[in-house]
Design a protein around this motif. Structure first.
Motif, PDB file in Angstrom:
ATOM      1  N   VAL A   1       0.813  -1.216   0.000  1.00 40.83           N
ATOM      2  CA  VAL A   1       0.000   0.000   0.000  1.00 40.83           C
ATOM      3  C   VAL A   1       0.834   1.248   0.000  1.00 40.83           C
TER       4      VAL A   1
ATOM      5  N   LEU B   1       0.198   3.687  -2.825  1.00 40.54           N
ATOM      6  CA  LEU B   1      -1.112   4.322  -2.728  1.00 40.54           C
ATOM      7  C   LEU B   1      -1.073   5.441  -1.700  1.00 40.54           C
TER       8      LEU B   1
ATOM      9  N   LEU C   1      -4.562   7.606   2.747  1.00 40.60           N
ATOM     10  CA  LEU C   1      -5.595   6.598   2.943  1.00 40.60           C
ATOM     11  C   LEU C   1      -6.628   7.131   3.932  1.00 40.60           C
TER      12      LEU C   1
ATOM     13  N   ASP D   1      -8.259   5.472  -2.098  1.00 37.15           N
ATOM     14  CA  ASP D   1      -8.542   4.591  -3.235  1.00 37.15           C
ATOM     15  C   ASP D   1      -8.329   3.120  -2.869  1.00 37.15           C
ATOM     16  N   VAL D   2      -8.505   2.810  -1.600  1.00 37.35           N
ATOM     17  CA  VAL D   2      -8.407   1.428  -1.140  1.00 37.35           C
ATOM     18  C   VAL D   2      -9.747   0.999  -0.540  1.00 37.35           C
TER      19      VAL D   2
ATOM     20  N   TYR E   1      -8.369  -4.067  -1.712  1.00 33.24           N
ATOM     21  CA  TYR E   1      -8.454  -3.839  -3.154  1.00 33.24           C
ATOM     22  C   TYR E   1      -8.088  -2.390  -3.457  1.00 33.24           C
ATOM     23  N   GLN E   2      -7.438  -2.171  -4.596  1.00 39.62           N
ATOM     24  CA  GLN E   2      -7.240  -0.817  -5.086  1.00 39.62           C
ATOM     25  C   GLN E   2      -8.407  -0.462  -5.988  1.00 39.62           C
TER      26      GLN E   2
ATOM     27  N   SER F   1     -10.214   1.933  -8.866  1.00 38.86           N
ATOM     28  CA  SER F   1      -9.906   2.797 -10.007  1.00 38.86           C
ATOM     29  C   SER F   1     -11.123   2.822 -10.920  1.00 38.86           C
TER      30      SER F   1
ATOM     31  N   CYS G   1     -11.901  -3.134  -9.050  1.00 33.70           N
ATOM     32  CA  CYS G   1     -11.294  -3.520  -7.781  1.00 33.70           C
ATOM     33  C   CYS G   1     -10.150  -4.487  -8.062  1.00 33.70           C
ATOM     34  N   SER G   2      -8.930  -4.034  -7.835  1.00 34.55           N
ATOM     35  CA  SER G   2      -7.761  -4.870  -8.079  1.00 34.55           C
ATOM     36  C   SER G   2      -7.238  -5.394  -6.743  1.00 34.55           C
TER      37      SER G   2
ATOM     38  N   LEU H   1      -5.173  -6.466  -3.607  1.00 32.32           N
ATOM     39  CA  LEU H   1      -3.897  -6.016  -3.051  1.00 32.32           C
ATOM     40  C   LEU H   1      -3.349  -6.971  -1.999  1.00 32.32           C
TER      41      LEU H   1
END
Length: 365
Positions: free
Chosen positions: A3, A6, A12, A150-151, A166-167, A169, A178-179, A181
């Motif tokens: 993280v 990010l 965050l 963005d988490v 998840y990241q 975007s 949702c990617s 992490l």
């Protein structure tokens, strides 16, 4: 999970808990009206079958609230936008099972967990624009979610909980992606919230374990410390101070993570709850003394010292960073705003609110 990138780009930035108190002597009077739920020590939340959202019962109390706001109700599974005076701008009723768990915002979109899916909702119209399937590690429903910058953090609902990160975007069409992490396997019981204190530090509200668990990550996540609190439900972190909403402790407590010093920011006006040092076991032993004839009886904070200044099983709050704190005061069935710890105003008649977000926060995002 990584993280740190990010964090450098952007800082965050759900739930019912039944109590486990000692058995009570139950009065023989008739049950209270079935319209609203309430918490009873030794029994849990009463009137779970009542799921209606009733706009006609909304009332403004005290001063007008500072802005319009979004509120999520747990039992009726309703997300609504209300005006500062309590008028419904729109409402979204989700009939699927699983209950509502938490509410967040990302890029002017509202993100809410219902059952085993996440809905993306347009903040102006209340229209569902996207459905995101994020299966939990255990197969249980989503126990909570939090959007922090963005988490996205999700946790499953079970006797043990796995957090997944998840990241967030936007793709070319404006849909949220949702990617993955990473994840954290915790030894906690039905937690209701988690947030990053730093890229390698995380706090988790172990709701049924009556503690806030602090984790650090080097090669992997490790538990470092536990801070006691009775049914912690939602967290916030500013500077070195962690704010903990104690659902059945009926208070918002601030803990300095460096010194360990505690202070109460908002609480039911009873020494049992006002004293930030009161431990869970003491609350359990004293919370069930009530003067009402309801069956099951209410908790002492509602029965004996109810009023605008009190909290009753609050599930969520929002600190605007200045003097105002918004509270989803669940079993008082209202959204209340406190200024410098004192009651300012509320919209009552909101059946079991669990999360609230003022409108300016969503628009600014």
């Amino acid at each position: 999970m990584d993280v740190a990138p990010l964090w450098s780009r952007r800082q965050l930035c759900l739930g019912l808990a039944g109590a486990t108190a000692a058995p009570l002597a139950v009065a023989t009077h008739a049950r209270p009206p079935q319209r609203y739920s309430y918490f009873s020590p030794g029994t849990g939340t009463v009137n779970l079958e009542q799921l209606s959202f009733e706009p006609t019962r909304l009332r403004s109390i005290g001063e007008r609230l500072p802005s319009d706001f979004y509120v999520l109700t747990g039992l009726s599974r309703t997300l609504a936008k209300l005006s500062a005076g309590g008028q419904v701008q729109w409402q979204l009723d989700v009939q699927a099972g699983g209950g509502a768990h938490a509410l967040g915002a990302f890029k002017r979109r509202l993100i809410v967990g219902f059952g085993q899916e996440i809905l993306v909702v347009h903040h102006q119209s209340g229209r569902v624009t996207q459905r995101i399937q994020l299966p939990t590690a255990s197969g249980e429903v989503i126990g909570f979610l939090r959007v922090q910058g963005d988490v996205l953090i999700t946790g499953d609902s079970g006797e043990t909980c796995t957090l997944q990160f998840y990241q967030l975007s936007l793709n070319a069409r404006g849909d949220i992606r949702c990617s993955p992490l990473g994840r954290l396997r915790s030894k906690t019981q039905y937690p209701r919230d988690a947030l990053f204190l730093a890229p390698d530090r995380l706090a988790l509200a172990d709701t049924f374990g009556h503690a806030v668990v602090l984790y650090e990550r080097t090669d992997r996540w490790r538990e470092r410390r536990r801070l006691y609190e009775y049914y912690p439900n939602m967290l916030d972190f500013r500077g070195d101070k962690l704010a903990v909403l104690s659902e059945h402790g009926n208070r918002l407590v601030q803990i300095d993570l460096h010194t360990g010093q505690r202070r109460t920011r908002i609480a039911c006006p009873s020494p049992l709850f006002e004293d930030a040092g009161t431990k869970p076991q003491q609350i359990i032993s004293e919370e069930s003394t009530t003067i009402t004839g309801e069956t099951p009886p209410r908790q002492v904070c509602s029965a004996d010292v109810s009023g605008n200044q009190t909290l009753y099983a609050a599930n969520g709050f929002f600190d605007n960073g200045s003097s105002e704190i918004w509270v989803a005061d669940s079993d008082n069935h209202r959204v209340a705003v406190f200024q410098n710890g004192n009651f300012m105003g509320a919209i009552s008649g909101v059946n079991h609110p669990i999360r609230v977000i003022p409108e300016p926060v969503v628009i600014a995002g």
